[in-house]
Design a protein around this motif. Structure first.
Motif, PDB file in Angstrom:
ATOM      1  N   ASN A 103       0.862  -1.172   0.000  1.00 43.15           N
ATOM      2  CA  ASN A 103       0.000   0.000   0.000  1.00 43.15           C
ATOM      3  C   ASN A 103       0.903   1.229   0.000  1.00 43.15           C
ATOM      4  O   ASN A 103       2.135   1.078   0.000  1.00 43.15           O
ATOM      5  N   GLY A 104       0.319   2.406  -0.030  1.00 47.25           N
ATOM      6  CA  GLY A 104       1.163   3.586  -0.107  1.00 47.25           C
ATOM      7  C   GLY A 104       0.368   4.867  -0.023  1.00 47.25           C
ATOM      8  O   GLY A 104      -0.851   4.864   0.207  1.00 47.25           O
ATOM      9  N   LEU A 105       1.053   5.973  -0.215  1.00 46.83           N
ATOM     10  CA  LEU A 105       0.467   7.307  -0.136  1.00 46.83           C
ATOM     11  C   LEU A 105       0.899   8.120  -1.353  1.00 46.83           C
ATOM     12  O   LEU A 105       2.085   8.191  -1.666  1.00 46.83           O
ATOM     13  N   LYS A 106      -0.061   8.706  -2.039  1.00 52.96           N
ATOM     14  CA  LYS A 106       0.226   9.670  -3.093  1.00 52.96           C
ATOM     15  C   LYS A 106      -0.163  11.046  -2.564  1.00 52.96           C
ATOM     16  O   LYS A 106      -1.314  11.260  -2.144  1.00 52.96           O
ATOM     17  N   PHE A 107       0.780  11.965  -2.583  1.00 57.01           N
ATOM     18  CA  PHE A 107       0.560  13.289  -2.007  1.00 57.01           C
ATOM     19  C   PHE A 107       0.153  14.278  -3.100  1.00 57.01           C
ATOM     20  O   PHE A 107       0.795  14.377  -4.145  1.00 57.01           O
ATOM     21  N   ILE A 108      -0.921  15.027  -2.825  1.00 58.60           N
ATOM     22  CA  ILE A 108      -1.542  15.914  -3.809  1.00 58.60           C
ATOM     23  C   ILE A 108      -1.467  17.348  -3.305  1.00 58.60           C
ATOM     24  O   ILE A 108      -1.828  17.629  -2.150  1.00 58.60           O
ATOM     25  N   ASN A 109      -1.010  18.274  -4.149  1.00 55.90           N
ATOM     26  CA  ASN A 109      -0.928  19.673  -3.715  1.00 55.90           C
ATOM     27  C   ASN A 109      -2.284  20.371  -3.854  1.00 55.90           C
ATOM     28  O   ASN A 109      -3.273  19.766  -4.296  1.00 55.90           O
ATOM     29  N   GLU A 110      -2.351  21.637  -3.480  1.00 59.27           N
ATOM     30  CA  GLU A 110      -3.625  22.343  -3.431  1.00 59.27           C
ATOM     31  C   GLU A 110      -4.270  22.517  -4.803  1.00 59.27           C
ATOM     32  O   GLU A 110      -5.463  22.828  -4.897  1.00 59.27           O
ATOM     33  N   SER A 111      -3.497  22.308  -5.872  1.00 57.42           N
ATOM     34  CA  SER A 111      -4.044  22.403  -7.222  1.00 57.42           C
ATOM     35  C   SER A 111      -4.598  21.074  -7.732  1.00 57.42           C
ATOM     36  O   SER A 111      -5.060  20.983  -8.874  1.00 57.42           O
ATOM     37  N   GLY A 112      -4.529  20.035  -6.902  1.00 55.83           N
ATOM     38  CA  GLY A 112      -5.023  18.723  -7.313  1.00 55.83           C
ATOM     39  C   GLY A 112      -4.015  17.928  -8.118  1.00 55.83           C
ATOM     40  O   GLY A 112      -4.369  16.944  -8.776  1.00 55.83           O
ATOM     41  N   ILE A 113      -2.749  18.322  -8.060  1.00 56.19           N
ATOM     42  CA  ILE A 113      -1.674  17.679  -8.817  1.00 56.19           C
ATOM     43  C   ILE A 113      -0.703  17.026  -7.847  1.00 56.19           C
ATOM     44  O   ILE A 113      -0.457  17.541  -6.749  1.00 56.19           O
ATOM     45  N   PHE A 114      -0.109  15.898  -8.228  1.00 58.13           N
ATOM     46  CA  PHE A 114       0.894  15.250  -7.382  1.00 58.13           C
ATOM     47  C   PHE A 114       2.088  16.177  -7.155  1.00 58.13           C
ATOM     48  O   PHE A 114       2.424  16.993  -8.023  1.00 58.13           O
ATOM     49  N   LEU A 115       2.724  16.035  -6.022  1.00 54.94           N
ATOM     50  CA  LEU A 115       3.897  16.842  -5.733  1.00 54.94           C
ATOM     51  C   LEU A 115       4.979  16.579  -6.769  1.00 54.94           C
ATOM     52  O   LEU A 115       5.257  15.431  -7.125  1.00 54.94           O
TER      53      LEU A 115
END
Length: 457
Positions: A103-115
């Motif tokens: 499993n894992g984590l995908k981090f999303i910035n305030e614009s809805g885009i991945f870091l």
């Protein structure tokens, strides 16, 4: 210990790398990165995702954030929720195509885009150098909201695309009454993909869509994992088979004959669909297509037909997205089955891909196999190698093997000749080196792959 962090986020094997403490540490670091506000959280349906979600929620609430819970939902749905809200970030709990023990984590910035690379470096620096105790602001009126409209809003964002609202294409698709079989590996796409298809007037046959998160076969949508889908389509003369990975950002199709047409063809069909109706996008986007270095050269053929420009980027969704923004590209994606349509949002989205393929099928009044047969033929080979080799050390040997090639080092090593190309790179998601060869002559592509394999191992 199996734990991978890259531009694609964090992935690990449960209790062999990805522990509760690791999840807590990364969640705390991301909270510090986001500073304050609201966080959107969703998961791909794996059973382990629930306890990970609980850990993340506790961290953000304790640090004063409001939380919007999406529940089991595709990663693009989570991205869209972040983009369309006042959230300061989001986390998709998923290991994408990796096996169930991951499993894992995908981090999303305030614009809805991945870091991106720089943003990830900031996050990792926080993680590696700052104690959680240094960030202990507590807001007593924190709210946890369950967003029950996220999936429907995602579907509506697709149905409101100009190719459907400004034309009769929506009704033309409905009139075809496609019979579609869906294999969502019982994960996040189980409900929303079927709902989208029903909106398009399709008869939906659910193969693996129970939403349990228990994968009925290896979850990566490759031909060898889709034999049951192919059989159901073929034996019942259905029109299309649809397969997605657990977080439903990748789309792979099976034609009416039961042939798995391959993940590379998804982005080809989507690009053909958009460029054929470019006039509905012209006010906001250039006639430019962005794809990564590992994607088929068939894209150049399709783009040439419409007078469009092709720009390539490093592999990784955020790398493609950043180049798309720079070029104001009308569409982009990756050969792994990822379609990115900025008119909807800047993220790989299997639902967008489905809509664009249905649009192209109705526009051409053809079957899926007829569309594929209309394209030039390329032979692509893909291999994975577990090795610790430094890729740059094989550059000279690659140049010897392909003396007339141009070498590009933006993302690993890529050698380009007139009728063949090779790409060797370290994976962002698995502890492997990927080797891809594509050419117009199958025999030569196989020969080059054999020689490359012996060089790498």
């Amino acid at each position: 210990m199996t734990l991978i962090r890259s531009i694609s986020g964090l992935r690990g094997v449960i209790n062999d790398g990805l522990s509760e403490q690791i999840v807590r540490d990364y969640a705390t670091a991301f909270a510090i990165y986001c500073k304050e506000g609201k966080i959107v959280i969703g998961r791909d349906g794996r059973p382990s995702g629930k306890w990970i979600e609980d850990v993340i929620v506790r961290v953000f609430v304790s640090l004063g954030f409001d939380v919007d819970l999406i529940g089991v939902a595709p990663t693009p749905t989570i991205q869209l929720c972040v983009e369309k809200s006042d959230a300061t970030g989001g986390i998709a709990i998923t290991a994408s195509h990796n096996p169930s023990e991951w499993n894992g984590l995908k981090f999303i910035n305030e614009s809805g885009i991945f870091l991106n690379k720089l943003e990830n470096n900031v996050l990792w620096n926080i993680l590696d150098n700052i104690r959680a105790s240094q960030f202990n602001r507590l807001k007593k009126d924190t709210n946890i909201n369950v967003d029950e409209n996220a999936k429907q809003n995602h579907i509506l964002s697709i149905l409101r695309l100009p190719i459907f609202t400004d034309t009769d294409n929506f009704e033309r698709i409905r009139q075809r009454k496609f019979n579609v079989v869906v294999d969502a590996v019982n994960a996040s796409g189980s409900e929303i993909i079927c709902d989208l298809l029903v909106n398009f007037g399709c008869k939906v046959i659910k193969l693996f869509c129970d939403g349990s998160g228990v994968f009925p076969h290896p979850p990566e949508p490759l031909p060898q994992n889709l034999t049951q889908l192919s059989k159901v389509v073929r034996d019942n003369s259905f029109d299309i088979g649809i397969a997605v990975d657990p977080d439903a950002d990748r789309l792979v199709l099976v034609d009416e004959k039961g042939n798995c047409i391959g993940e590379e063809k998804t982005i080809c069909l989507a690009i053909d669909s958009v460029l054929s109706s470019y006039k509905y996008f012209v006010n906001h986007y250039s006639k430019t297509v962005v794809i990564n270095h590992s994607t088929t050269a068939l894209i150049e053929d399709i783009a040439e037909k419409y007078g469009a420009k092709v720009v390539r980027s490093a592999v990784g969704e955020v790398n493609v997205v950043e180049k798309m923004k720079e070029e104001k590209s009308v569409i982009g994606g990756e050969g792994s089955g990822g379609v990115i349509l900025p008119t909807c949002h800047y993220g790989r989205d299997s639902l967008v891909g489905i809509a664009l393929v249905l649009h192209l099928l109705s526009q051409r009044d053809s079957s899926l196999s007829e569309l594929i047969e209309s394209y030039p033929v390329y032979y692509m080979l893909k291999e994975k190698v577990q090795t610790n080799i430094n890729i740059m050390e094989v550059r000279s040997r690659l140049q010897e093997l392909l003396p007339n090639s141009e070498i590009i080092v933006e993302d690993g090593l890529k050698a380009i000749e007139e009728d063949l190309w090779v790409h060797i790179r370290v994976s962002n998601t698995e502890p492997i080196v990927r080797i891809i060869v594509e050419g117009k002559r199958e025999e030569r592509a196989i020969k080059i792959m054999d020689k490359l394999y012996s060089i790498i191992i």
